[in-house]
Write an enzyme that holds these catalytic residues in place. Structure first.
Site, PDB file in Angstrom:
ATOM      1  N   THR A  37      31.069  45.693  29.429  1.00  0.00           N
ATOM      2  CA  THR A  37      31.730  46.971  29.728  1.00  0.00           C
ATOM      3  C   THR A  37      32.818  47.307  28.718  1.00  0.00           C
ATOM      4  O   THR A  37      33.295  48.446  28.670  1.00  0.00           O
ATOM      5  CB  THR A  37      32.387  46.943  31.121  1.00  0.00           C
ATOM      6  OG1 THR A  37      33.381  45.914  31.135  1.00  0.00           O
ATOM      7  CG2 THR A  37      31.368  46.684  32.215  1.00  0.00           C
ATOM      8  N   CYS A  41      40.848  43.215  32.380  1.00  0.00           N
ATOM      9  CA  CYS A  41      41.433  43.323  33.727  1.00  0.00           C
ATOM     10  C   CYS A  41      42.457  42.242  33.998  1.00  0.00           C
ATOM     11  O   CYS A  41      42.459  41.185  33.372  1.00  0.00           O
ATOM     12  CB  CYS A  41      40.331  43.140  34.779  1.00  0.00           C
ATOM     13  SG  CYS A  41      39.178  44.494  34.886  1.00  0.00           S
ATOM     14  N   CYS A  45      42.109  42.038  39.820  1.00  0.00           N
ATOM     15  CA  CYS A  45      41.407  43.330  39.847  1.00  0.00           C
ATOM     16  C   CYS A  45      40.369  43.359  40.974  1.00  0.00           C
ATOM     17  O   CYS A  45      39.591  42.419  41.146  1.00  0.00           O
ATOM     18  CB  CYS A  45      40.704  43.593  38.519  1.00  0.00           C
ATOM     19  SG  CYS A  45      39.834  45.190  38.527  1.00  0.00           S
ATOM     20  N   ARG A  48      34.148  44.665  40.948  1.00  0.00           N
ATOM     21  CA  ARG A  48      33.127  43.620  41.094  1.00  0.00           C
ATOM     22  C   ARG A  48      33.258  42.576  39.992  1.00  0.00           C
ATOM     23  O   ARG A  48      33.594  42.892  38.859  1.00  0.00           O
ATOM     24  CB  ARG A  48      31.734  44.256  41.020  1.00  0.00           C
ATOM     25  CG  ARG A  48      30.936  44.061  42.277  1.00  0.00           C
ATOM     26  CD  ARG A  48      29.524  44.589  42.109  1.00  0.00           C
ATOM     27  NE  ARG A  48      28.759  43.815  41.128  1.00  0.00           N
ATOM     28  CZ  ARG A  48      27.660  44.259  40.530  1.00  0.00           C
ATOM     29  NH1 ARG A  48      27.212  45.460  40.798  1.00  0.00           N
ATOM     30  NH2 ARG A  48      27.016  43.503  39.680  1.00  0.00           N
ATOM     31  N   CYS A  72      41.374  48.306  31.956  1.00  0.00           N
ATOM     32  CA  CYS A  72      40.692  48.775  33.157  1.00  0.00           C
ATOM     33  C   CYS A  72      41.545  49.824  33.848  1.00  0.00           C
ATOM     34  O   CYS A  72      42.764  49.682  33.940  1.00  0.00           O
ATOM     35  CB  CYS A  72      40.451  47.590  34.094  1.00  0.00           C
ATOM     36  SG  CYS A  72      39.969  48.036  35.760  1.00  0.00           S
ATOM     37  N   CYS A  75      42.821  48.334  37.661  1.00  0.00           N
ATOM     38  CA  CYS A  75      43.902  47.355  37.859  1.00  0.00           C
ATOM     39  C   CYS A  75      45.044  47.534  36.864  1.00  0.00           C
ATOM     40  O   CYS A  75      46.054  46.843  36.974  1.00  0.00           O
ATOM     41  CB  CYS A  75      43.362  45.929  37.813  1.00  0.00           C
ATOM     42  SG  CYS A  75      42.743  45.448  36.202  1.00  0.00           S
TER      43      CYS A  75
END
Ligand SMILES: [Zn+2]
Length: 356
Positions: A37, A41, A45, A48, A72, A75
């Site tokens: 991705t 994080c 966080c 998933r 992210c 978070c």
């Protein structure tokens, strides 16, 4: 060279465990980035979890950015971790005044914090979400009403509010903040106690005008009284008059096998939000049945919290009414019992007999 790689791998395993557990205690100590991705994080966080092989660890957000990852949005790993915030306590206060869960948007507007951030920080601080906290308050208020045996009156509301204030206090205490009205060590509490003979030895029942705060069993009076004083070092403690008679006779009837359960008796306990949740769950175990620590953790929606559940059971100040004796090890063995494993065995046998 080989050795430092091994050390690094072991460290990464620790970090990975923290990520899997969403352990907020690690926030600010490292970030993890996800190759697929391109995002990095905080350990806590809520998103998933990625697959392990997709993950890289960095000591600081700047390193993750330098490696081409971006923060992210959920978070916000670049934001500093604030010390315990006044607004967390303000949210507690709002929920206590309501005595029930409040819509997240409403709380968010009241304290000027985004709903997502509010939930995340609140949970990191208190171990429960604002909704769970509100629900615990509502259950507590309801119990007070039932006990008073009257419709909703100002008195009942006041009682509910006061016990909520204690919950708030204990939650805040774990944050290292001490609100003015925190009754440290039972300060300002008026506790009456009774010592009686019972089928399980000497029984000490102590309570306030709101409910039972301590229920202990032993062979001699002095250690029982000492334990009570240790639990509430700042409280006023005196022998009870007539005020405790009803509770005492119910507990004795239960120990004689004439009553199936005493978990309906009112409690007046100070606890962390997590302890309260565990104790609530214990009161849902029907007499004659047992659960394992793992099952209780599962029921709380937190299957990894087995040890924390065991700790909460071990620190339960009110035996019998909060039936921690109904929790056993996974292999069915009885595990420990603050008031003696022999007593635990007898209680379980008697309950099973009654229920069967
Ligand atoms: Zn994140």
């Amino acid at each position: 060279m080989m050795r430092s790689m091994m050390a690094q791998l072991q460290d990464e395993e620790t970090l990975w465990q923290a990520v899997m557990a969403r352990d907020a205690a690690w926030d600010g100590k490292f970030v993890f980035a996800v190759r697929s991705t391109g995002v990095y994080c905080r350990p806590s966080c809520p998103a998933r979890r990625p697959r392990r092989e997709q993950v890289r660890f960095f000591a600081a957000p700047a390193e993750a950015r330098a490696a081409g990852f971006r923060p992210c949005k959920r978070c916000a790993p670049d934001e500093p971790i604030p010390p315990t915030q006044a607004w967390v306590l303000e949210v507690c206060r709002l929920l206590e005044e309501a005595g029930r869960p409040l819509p997240l948007n409403e709380l968010s507007r009241a304290v000027g914090i985004s709903p997502h951030h509010l939930t995340r920080e609140f949970k990191a601080a208190l171990g429960v979400t604002p909704r769970q906290y509100g629900e615990a308050l509502r259950r507590q208020a309801l119990r007070q009403e039932l006990r008073a045996g009257e419709s909703v009156t100002a008195a009942v509301y006041a009682a509910g509010y006061n016990s909520a204030a204690r919950m708030y206090a204990s939650g805040a205490a774990t944050l290292g903040t001490t609100p003015n009205h925190y009754r440290m060590g039972g300060m300002g509490m008026d506790i009456a106690y009774t010592l009686v003979d019972s089928p399980l030895g000497r029984l000490l029942i102590a309570g306030t005008s709101r409910g039972i705060c301590f229920l202990s069993m032993g062979d001699e009076d002095d250690p029982l009284l000492e334990a009570l004083r240790r639990e509430f070092p700042q409280a006023q403690i005196r022998p009870a008059g007539e005020d405790m008679r009803a509770w005492v006779s119910e507990v004795l009837a239960y120990l004689r096998g004439e009553l199936p359960d005493v978990s309906h008796l009112p409690l007046d306990v100070r606890a962390t939000a997590f302890q309260l949740r565990v104790w609530e769950e214990l009161r849902r175990i029907p007499p004659g049945e047992t659960r394992t620590y793992a099952q209780v953790a599962e029921a709380l929606g937190n299957p990894k919290a087995v040890r924390a559940v065991a700790r909460a059971c071990a620190t339960n100040p009110v035996s019998l009414v909060t039936p921690c004796h109904r929790v056993v090890r996974t292999d069915g063995s009885l595990a420990g019992y603050r008031w003696g494993v022999g007593r635990k065995r007898r209680l379980l046998e008697q309950e099973k007999h009654l229920a069967g």
